[in-house]
Motif scaffolding. Structure first.
Motif, PDB file in Angstrom:
ATOM      1  N   LEU A 123      32.180 -56.424 -69.121  1.00 47.22           N
ATOM      2  CA  LEU A 123      31.070 -55.629 -68.276  1.00 47.22           C
ATOM      3  C   LEU A 123      31.756 -54.358 -69.397  1.00 47.22           C
ATOM      4  O   LEU A 123      32.538 -53.778 -70.054  1.00 47.22           O
ATOM      5  N   PRO A 124      30.617 -53.663 -70.075  1.00 44.89           N
ATOM      6  CA  PRO A 124      29.928 -53.183 -70.441  1.00 44.89           C
ATOM      7  C   PRO A 124      31.722 -52.162 -70.479  1.00 44.89           C
ATOM      8  O   PRO A 124      31.590 -51.889 -68.829  1.00 44.89           O
ATOM      9  N   GLY A 125      32.436 -51.218 -71.269  1.00 49.26           N
ATOM     10  CA  GLY A 125      33.579 -50.839 -71.049  1.00 49.26           C
ATOM     11  C   GLY A 125      34.137 -50.624 -71.291  1.00 49.26           C
ATOM     12  O   GLY A 125      34.304 -51.809 -72.867  1.00 49.26           O
ATOM     13  N   LEU A 126      35.743 -50.645 -71.582  1.00 50.01           N
ATOM     14  CA  LEU A 126      37.080 -50.512 -72.595  1.00 50.01           C
ATOM     15  C   LEU A 126      37.396 -50.970 -72.043  1.00 50.01           C
ATOM     16  O   LEU A 126      38.284 -50.956 -70.604  1.00 50.01           O
ATOM     17  N   HIS A 127      38.245 -52.434 -72.513  1.00 54.34           N
ATOM     18  CA  HIS A 127      38.912 -53.134 -71.157  1.00 54.34           C
ATOM     19  C   HIS A 127      40.178 -53.038 -72.606  1.00 54.34           C
ATOM     20  O   HIS A 127      40.847 -54.008 -73.639  1.00 54.34           O
ATOM     21  N   ALA A 128      41.750 -53.517 -71.661  1.00 55.93           N
ATOM     22  CA  ALA A 128      42.705 -53.217 -72.365  1.00 55.93           C
ATOM     23  C   ALA A 128      44.087 -54.202 -71.522  1.00 55.93           C
ATOM     24  O   ALA A 128      43.711 -54.945 -70.733  1.00 55.93           O
ATOM     25  N   PHE A 129      44.534 -55.278 -72.261  1.00 51.79           N
ATOM     26  CA  PHE A 129      44.685 -56.176 -71.845  1.00 51.79           C
ATOM     27  C   PHE A 129      46.718 -56.226 -72.774  1.00 51.79           C
ATOM     28  O   PHE A 129      46.226 -56.292 -74.240  1.00 51.79           O
ATOM     29  N   PRO A 130      47.431 -55.940 -72.321  1.00 45.89           N
ATOM     30  CA  PRO A 130      48.894 -55.981 -72.891  1.00 45.89           C
ATOM     31  C   PRO A 130      49.210 -57.466 -73.580  1.00 45.89           C
ATOM     32  O   PRO A 130      50.416 -58.261 -72.381  1.00 45.89           O
ATOM     33  N   LEU A 131      48.617 -57.745 -73.994  1.00 39.96           N
ATOM     34  CA  LEU A 131      49.093 -58.962 -74.895  1.00 39.96           C
ATOM     35  C   LEU A 131      50.230 -59.316 -75.477  1.00 39.96           C
ATOM     36  O   LEU A 131      50.188 -57.716 -76.331  1.00 39.96           O
ATOM     37  N   GLU A 132      51.342 -60.428 -75.577  1.00 39.02           N
ATOM     38  CA  GLU A 132      52.361 -60.261 -76.936  1.00 39.02           C
ATOM     39  C   GLU A 132      51.606 -60.663 -77.923  1.00 39.02           C
ATOM     40  O   GLU A 132      50.389 -60.884 -77.939  1.00 39.02           O
ATOM     41  N   PRO A 133      52.395 -60.274 -78.530  1.00 40.45           N
ATOM     42  CA  PRO A 133      51.958 -60.550 -80.273  1.00 40.45           C
ATOM     43  C   PRO A 133      51.535 -62.301 -80.070  1.00 40.45           C
ATOM     44  O   PRO A 133      52.783 -62.993 -79.832  1.00 40.45           O
ATOM     45  N   LYS A 134      51.429 -62.266 -81.608  1.00 40.99           N
ATOM     46  CA  LYS A 134      50.402 -64.016 -82.297  1.00 40.99           C
ATOM     47  C   LYS A 134      49.785 -64.816 -80.652  1.00 40.99           C
ATOM     48  O   LYS A 134      49.721 -65.991 -80.947  1.00 40.99           O
ATOM     49  N   THR A 135      49.409 -64.011 -79.860  1.00 40.41           N
ATOM     50  CA  THR A 135      48.798 -64.224 -79.263  1.00 40.41           C
ATOM     51  C   THR A 135      47.372 -64.586 -79.203  1.00 40.41           C
ATOM     52  O   THR A 135      46.371 -64.297 -79.615  1.00 40.41           O
ATOM     53  N   PRO A 136      46.699 -66.557 -78.899  1.00 38.39           N
ATOM     54  CA  PRO A 136      45.682 -66.237 -79.632  1.00 38.39           C
ATOM     55  C   PRO A 136      44.770 -65.805 -78.495  1.00 38.39           C
ATOM     56  O   PRO A 136      45.205 -66.365 -77.278  1.00 38.39           O
TER      57      PRO A 136
END
Length: 203
Positions: free
Chosen positions: A136-149
């Protein structure tokens, strides 16, 4: 505990990693979602549905408390289970078996996920391999690993941007486009939804 994992009827890859993750959740199942409980070696605290999709062998094999619903009703067993989780105070919901399978059910699960998000419930959908998050509207952070598609989809339209990806995107109005498919994380990503709603899909 206010974290719930709901076993729905779509395909689910039952892995040891998923089984370990579920230790932190209260487990509920909807009708044929009970077969996933057997595959995971877990017993739901509630098995709800009209059981038209659960053959006798499954009902004999899974010894979980049942709540039987009438077959003539105006909602799916999965939606009824979502309502039950909300009644029980769910603040976080993991929808297992929510992606893939029948297209109509997948689309309903996505819409229901947005409804949960609007209620302030953290929600994730998965088939045990891929994952989806309603935004939804807002800022969303996701701690993904490098090269995650990943793909970032306006649903059905949104003004959104992404940072921390191979192809960053400044806030852009998007509708009915494949422009934001098949990106790659360089590490943690940040998605800003300025208007509308979007779906983050990890595969």
């Amino acid at each position: 505990m206010r974290r719930f994992a709901l076993l729905l009827g779509g395909p689910l890859l039952a892995t040891e990693a998923l089984k370990e993750r579920l230790r932190g959740y209260r487990l509920l199942a909807a009708d044929s979602g009970g077969r996933h409980a057997l595959a995971l070696g877990l017993t739901p605290e509630l098995w709800l549905g009209d059981f038209d999709s659960s053959p006798p062998w499954l009902q004999e094999a899974l010894s979980a408390p049942k709540e039987v619903l009438p077959r003539e009703k105006d909602l799916t067993d999965g939606e009824a289970l979502l309502r039950k989780a909300l009644e029980l105070g769910a603040e976080e919901v993991l929808l297992l078996g929510a992606l893939g399978g029948r297209l109509d059910h997948t689309l309903v699960h996505l819409e229901l996920a947005f409804l949960l998000a609007q209620k302030g419930v953290r929600v994730e959908l998965t088939d045990g391999l891929t994952r989806a998050f309603p935004l939804l509207p807002g800022l969303h952070a996701f701690p993904l690993e490098p090269k995650t598609p990943f793909s970032l989809l306006p649903f059905p339209e949104a003004t959104l941007g992404v940072e921390g990806a191979r192809w960053d995107l400044p806030p852009t109005a998007l509708k009915a486009t494949s422009r934001t498919l098949e990106n790659e994380a360089l590490g943690p990503i940040r998605v800003r939804v300025e208007a509308g709603r979007a779906l983050l899909y990890l595969f």
